[in-house]
Structures are given as C-alpha cells and as structure tokens.
Design a protein around this motif. Structure first.
Motif, PDB file in Angstrom:
ATOM      1  N   ALA A   1      -0.892   8.596   1.522  1.00  0.00           N
ATOM      2  CA  ALA A   1      -0.707   7.713   0.352  1.00  0.00           C
ATOM      3  C   ALA A   1       0.328   6.629   0.661  1.00  0.00           C
ATOM      4  O   ALA A   1       0.150   5.468   0.276  1.00  0.00           O
ATOM      5  CB  ALA A   1      -0.279   8.528  -0.863  1.00  0.00           C
ATOM      6  N   ILE A   2       1.398   6.988   1.346  1.00  0.00           N
ATOM      7  CA  ILE A   2       2.406   5.993   1.727  1.00  0.00           C
ATOM      8  C   ILE A   2       1.785   4.928   2.618  1.00  0.00           C
ATOM      9  O   ILE A   2       2.013   3.730   2.439  1.00  0.00           O
ATOM     10  CB  ILE A   2       3.599   6.667   2.439  1.00  0.00           C
ATOM     11  N   VAL A   3       0.990   5.356   3.578  1.00  0.00           N
ATOM     12  CA  VAL A   3       0.349   4.401   4.493  1.00  0.00           C
ATOM     13  C   VAL A   3      -0.527   3.427   3.709  1.00  0.00           C
ATOM     14  O   VAL A   3      -0.396   2.209   3.824  1.00  0.00           O
ATOM     15  CB  VAL A   3      -0.485   5.144   5.564  1.00  0.00           C
TER      16      VAL A   3
ATOM     17  N   ASN B   1       1.393   1.185   0.951  1.00  0.00           N
ATOM     18  CA  ASN B   1       2.304   0.182   1.496  1.00  0.00           C
ATOM     19  C   ASN B   1       1.572  -0.892   2.290  1.00  0.00           C
ATOM     20  O   ASN B   1       1.957  -2.062   2.239  1.00  0.00           O
ATOM     21  CB  ASN B   1       3.384   0.832   2.347  1.00  0.00           C
ATOM     22  N   LEU B   2       0.528  -0.521   3.029  1.00  0.00           N
ATOM     23  CA  LEU B   2      -0.218  -1.544   3.754  1.00  0.00           C
ATOM     24  C   LEU B   2      -1.020  -2.430   2.805  1.00  0.00           C
ATOM     25  O   LEU B   2      -1.212  -3.610   3.072  1.00  0.00           O
ATOM     26  CB  LEU B   2      -1.138  -0.909   4.799  1.00  0.00           C
ATOM     27  N   LEU B   3      -1.470  -1.869   1.719  1.00  0.00           N
ATOM     28  CA  LEU B   3      -2.239  -2.633   0.723  1.00  0.00           C
ATOM     29  C   LEU B   3      -1.379  -2.911  -0.508  1.00  0.00           C
ATOM     30  O   LEU B   3      -1.831  -2.762  -1.636  1.00  0.00           O
ATOM     31  CB  LEU B   3      -3.500  -1.860   0.333  1.00  0.00           C
ATOM     32  N   TYR B   4      -0.155  -3.316  -0.278  1.00  0.00           N
ATOM     33  CA  TYR B   4       0.810  -3.497  -1.357  1.00  0.00           C
ATOM     34  C   TYR B   4       0.302  -4.362  -2.511  1.00  0.00           C
ATOM     35  O   TYR B   4       0.466  -3.979  -3.667  1.00  0.00           O
ATOM     36  CB  TYR B   4       2.128  -4.061  -0.804  1.00  0.00           C
ATOM     37  N   PRO B   5      -0.328  -5.515  -2.270  1.00  0.00           N
ATOM     38  CA  PRO B   5      -0.779  -6.321  -3.414  1.00  0.00           C
ATOM     39  C   PRO B   5      -1.826  -5.629  -4.286  1.00  0.00           C
ATOM     40  O   PRO B   5      -1.973  -5.958  -5.461  1.00  0.00           O
ATOM     41  CB  PRO B   5      -1.372  -7.571  -2.756  1.00  0.00           C
ATOM     42  N   ALA B   6      -2.548  -4.658  -3.736  1.00  0.00           N
ATOM     43  CA  ALA B   6      -3.567  -3.949  -4.518  1.00  0.00           C
ATOM     44  C   ALA B   6      -2.958  -3.018  -5.551  1.00  0.00           C
ATOM     45  O   ALA B   6      -3.665  -2.516  -6.426  1.00  0.00           O
ATOM     46  CB  ALA B   6      -4.481  -3.167  -3.577  1.00  0.00           C
TER      47      ALA B   6
ATOM     48  N   TRP C   1      11.580  -4.286  -3.139  1.00  0.00           N
ATOM     49  CA  TRP C   1      12.150  -4.497  -1.814  1.00  0.00           C
ATOM     50  C   TRP C   1      11.425  -5.664  -1.171  1.00  0.00           C
ATOM     51  O   TRP C   1      10.208  -5.709  -1.146  1.00  0.00           O
ATOM     52  CB  TRP C   1      11.977  -3.272  -0.942  1.00  0.00           C
ATOM     53  N   GLY C   2      12.155  -6.626  -0.660  1.00  0.00           N
ATOM     54  CA  GLY C   2      11.563  -7.790  -0.028  1.00  0.00           C
ATOM     55  C   GLY C   2      11.235  -8.913  -0.995  1.00  0.00           C
ATOM     56  O   GLY C   2      10.826  -9.980  -0.580  1.00  0.00           O
ATOM     57  N   GLY C   3      11.377  -8.655  -2.307  1.00  0.00           N
ATOM     58  CA  GLY C   3      11.066  -9.670  -3.320  1.00  0.00           C
ATOM     59  C   GLY C   3      12.081 -10.786  -3.275  1.00  0.00           C
ATOM     60  O   GLY C   3      12.982 -10.778  -2.457  1.00  0.00           O
ATOM     61  N   PRO C   4      11.931 -11.783  -4.024  1.00  0.00           N
ATOM     62  CA  PRO C   4      11.134 -11.969  -5.232  1.00  0.00           C
ATOM     63  C   PRO C   4       9.749 -12.557  -4.982  1.00  0.00           C
ATOM     64  O   PRO C   4       9.020 -12.803  -5.928  1.00  0.00           O
ATOM     65  CB  PRO C   4      11.974 -12.934  -6.058  1.00  0.00           C
ATOM     66  N   THR C   5       9.343 -12.764  -3.716  1.00  0.00           N
ATOM     67  CA  THR C   5       7.997 -13.288  -3.484  1.00  0.00           C
ATOM     68  C   THR C   5       7.079 -12.149  -3.067  1.00  0.00           C
ATOM     69  O   THR C   5       7.519 -11.137  -2.501  1.00  0.00           O
ATOM     70  CB  THR C   5       7.999 -14.348  -2.369  1.00  0.00           C
ATOM     71  N   LEU C   6       5.790 -12.337  -3.319  1.00  0.00           N
ATOM     72  CA  LEU C   6       4.804 -11.327  -2.938  1.00  0.00           C
ATOM     73  C   LEU C   6       4.754 -11.177  -1.419  1.00  0.00           C
ATOM     74  O   LEU C   6       4.646 -10.062  -0.906  1.00  0.00           O
ATOM     75  CB  LEU C   6       3.418 -11.694  -3.478  1.00  0.00           C
ATOM     76  N   ALA C   7       4.867 -12.279  -0.691  1.00  0.00           N
ATOM     77  CA  ALA C   7       4.815 -12.216   0.772  1.00  0.00           C
ATOM     78  C   ALA C   7       5.979 -11.392   1.330  1.00  0.00           C
ATOM     79  O   ALA C   7       5.793 -10.574   2.240  1.00  0.00           O
ATOM     80  CB  ALA C   7       4.844 -13.625   1.354  1.00  0.00           C
ATOM     81  N   GLY C   8       7.166 -11.581   0.789  1.00  0.00           N
ATOM     82  CA  GLY C   8       8.315 -10.817   1.251  1.00  0.00           C
ATOM     83  C   GLY C   8       8.186  -9.341   0.924  1.00  0.00           C
ATOM     84  O   GLY C   8       8.472  -8.475   1.759  1.00  0.00           O
ATOM     85  N   ALA C   9       7.751  -9.037  -0.301  1.00  0.00           N
ATOM     86  CA  ALA C   9       7.587  -7.645  -0.703  1.00  0.00           C
ATOM     87  C   ALA C   9       6.494  -6.968   0.130  1.00  0.00           C
ATOM     88  O   ALA C   9       6.644  -5.818   0.562  1.00  0.00           O
ATOM     89  CB  ALA C   9       7.243  -7.569  -2.191  1.00  0.00           C
ATOM     90  N   TRP C  10       5.416  -7.678   0.377  1.00  0.00           N
ATOM     91  CA  TRP C  10       4.332  -7.120   1.170  1.00  0.00           C
ATOM     92  C   TRP C  10       4.796  -6.872   2.600  1.00  0.00           C
ATOM     93  O   TRP C  10       4.488  -5.838   3.193  1.00  0.00           O
ATOM     94  CB  TRP C  10       3.140  -8.058   1.148  1.00  0.00           C
ATOM     95  N   ALA C  11       5.546  -7.795   3.169  1.00  0.00           N
ATOM     96  CA  ALA C  11       6.027  -7.642   4.548  1.00  0.00           C
ATOM     97  C   ALA C  11       6.925  -6.415   4.680  1.00  0.00           C
ATOM     98  O   ALA C  11       6.779  -5.629   5.629  1.00  0.00           O
ATOM     99  CB  ALA C  11       6.772  -8.897   4.981  1.00  0.00           C
ATOM    100  N   VAL C  12       7.827  -6.235   3.754  1.00  0.00           N
ATOM    101  CA  VAL C  12       8.741  -5.086   3.824  1.00  0.00           C
ATOM    102  C   VAL C  12       7.977  -3.780   3.638  1.00  0.00           C
ATOM    103  O   VAL C  12       8.178  -2.810   4.381  1.00  0.00           O
ATOM    104  CB  VAL C  12       9.867  -5.228   2.771  1.00  0.00           C
ATOM    105  N   HIS C  13       7.074  -3.738   2.669  1.00  0.00           N
ATOM    106  CA  HIS C  13       6.321  -2.517   2.429  1.00  0.00           C
ATOM    107  C   HIS C  13       5.336  -2.229   3.565  1.00  0.00           C
ATOM    108  O   HIS C  13       5.117  -1.070   3.929  1.00  0.00           O
ATOM    109  CB  HIS C  13       5.603  -2.584   1.082  1.00  0.00           C
TER     110      HIS C  13
ATOM    111  N   ALA D   1       5.761  -2.934   6.665  1.00  0.00           N
ATOM    112  CA  ALA D   1       6.541  -2.386   7.781  1.00  0.00           C
ATOM    113  C   ALA D   1       6.749  -0.883   7.588  1.00  0.00           C
ATOM    114  O   ALA D   1       6.605  -0.096   8.535  1.00  0.00           O
ATOM    115  CB  ALA D   1       7.881  -3.107   7.898  1.00  0.00           C
ATOM    116  N   GLY D   2       7.081  -0.479   6.375  1.00  0.00           N
ATOM    117  CA  GLY D   2       7.227   0.951   6.088  1.00  0.00           C
ATOM    118  C   GLY D   2       5.914   1.700   6.250  1.00  0.00           C
ATOM    119  O   GLY D   2       5.882   2.832   6.748  1.00  0.00           O
ATOM    120  N   GLY D   3       4.814   1.078   5.830  1.00  0.00           N
ATOM    121  CA  GLY D   3       3.501   1.691   5.990  1.00  0.00           C
ATOM    122  C   GLY D   3       3.122   1.859   7.451  1.00  0.00           C
ATOM    123  O   GLY D   3       2.535   2.870   7.841  1.00  0.00           O
ATOM    124  N   LEU D   4       3.468   0.873   8.272  1.00  0.00           N
ATOM    125  CA  LEU D   4       3.177   0.973   9.708  1.00  0.00           C
ATOM    126  C   LEU D   4       3.993   2.077  10.372  1.00  0.00           C
ATOM    127  O   LEU D   4       3.475   2.808  11.226  1.00  0.00           O
ATOM    128  CB  LEU D   4       3.447  -0.364  10.397  1.00  0.00           C
ATOM    129  N   VAL D   5       5.245   2.198   9.985  1.00  0.00           N
ATOM    130  CA  VAL D   5       6.077   3.276  10.541  1.00  0.00           C
ATOM    131  C   VAL D   5       5.469   4.628  10.180  1.00  0.00           C
ATOM    132  O   VAL D   5       5.347   5.517  11.030  1.00  0.00           O
ATOM    133  CB  VAL D   5       7.530   3.159  10.037  1.00  0.00           C
TER     134      VAL D   5
END
Length: 162
Positions: free
Chosen positions: A85-87, A90-95, A109-121, A123-127
């Motif tokens: 579920a984390i994977v 986090n990889l599909l954060y905008p969904a 985390w990574g906000g206030p833009t969607l691109a920043g939040a998606w990038a941070v999440h 990264a966690g999903g990839l880990v």
C-alpha cells in the motif's frame, strides 16, 4: 547514486518469486485459520507458492503448525498489505484525491505544490519498493522454516525451490 540504485535493483528479485512470496504472505493467515480445522490448506499453499516440499502431516501436526504460525501469518499479512500500500499510494500520489484521501498540499511533505509533494512521496515509495523483496523473502522464509521444523522435512539444498 545511480550505481547504487542499479546494484540494489539488480540484486533484488522483482519477478515471479516476489509475487509468489507476496501472495503467500497475504494468504498465510487465512490459510492458517483454515488449517486449524485439520485440513492441510497451509502446507498445500506453501508447496504451491514457496516450493516447500509437499508434506502430508497428520491432523495433530497440521493443527499444531496452524497454531504456531498464526502470529507469523499476522505479521506477514501486515507487512505485505502495508508495504505494498505504501508503494502504490506514494508512487501514485496524485491519485489519492480520486479515492478521497486527498488533503491540503500546504501541509503535505514536499508541498505546497503538487509536483513537490509527489516527488517527496514518490521517493518514499521507491525506497519501500526496493525494500519489499527483502521483507517478503524474510517473512516467507521464516514461515517455510517453521513448517519444515513442525512437519519434519528438509528443503532441497537448504533452500526453497522458488
């Protein structure tokens, strides 16, 4: 960093063994509960998905193994369900907004833009994606060893076939 990522992904087992182990981790607890009746559900599932040598234990050993494996089955179910579920989330954060899990990007985390939040999440999903093969291998190996110990079998060459 790219070399490290390449080494990690090359050594990880992303393929049929990972998916079989994940399926077993998700099904081990329900199979263990069904095996409490004396029906050999869990040994058959372990043979099919993990390659554990086929065992024809008696009713007593089947129930004993089912009782002993319940905590490990709960742990593996939790690890597989939560880890995957984390994977995905986090990889599909905008969904997340499509399924009602959205929130404010300002507090994300990574906000206030969607691109920043998606990038941070992401990264966690990839880990977590890179950790899942080891996690699934660890939990299912413990389950297979418990089964072999209770049923008195040995795995070929000391390892599981799959």
């Amino acid at each position: 960093m790219a070399i490290l990522l390449s080494v990690i992904t090359r050594r990880s087992r992303f393929g049929p063994p990972l998916w079989r182990r994940s399926a077993y981790a998700l099904a081990a607890l329900p199979a263990g509960l069904a095996s409490l009746t004396g029906v050999r559900v869990q040994p058959a599932l372990a043979h099919r998905l993990l390659g554990v040598p086929s065992a024809r234990p008696g009713r007593f050993r089947t129930i004993l193994h089912a009782l002993l494996s319940l905590p490990l089955g709960a742990l593996s179910l939790l690890a597989a369900a939560y880890g995957w579920a984390i994977v995905v989330l986090n990889l599909l954060y905008p969904a997340r907004w499509l399924i009602g899990m959205g929130g404010s990007l300002d507090s994300s985390w990574g906000g206030p833009t969607l691109a920043g939040a998606w990038a941070v999440h992401a990264a966690g999903g990839l880990v977590m994606l890179l950790l899942m093969p080891a996690l699934m291998r660890g939990t299912t190996t413990l389950q297979a060893r418990l089964m072999l110990r209770v049923f008195g079998g040995t795995a070929p060459n000391g390892t599981m076939a799959r």
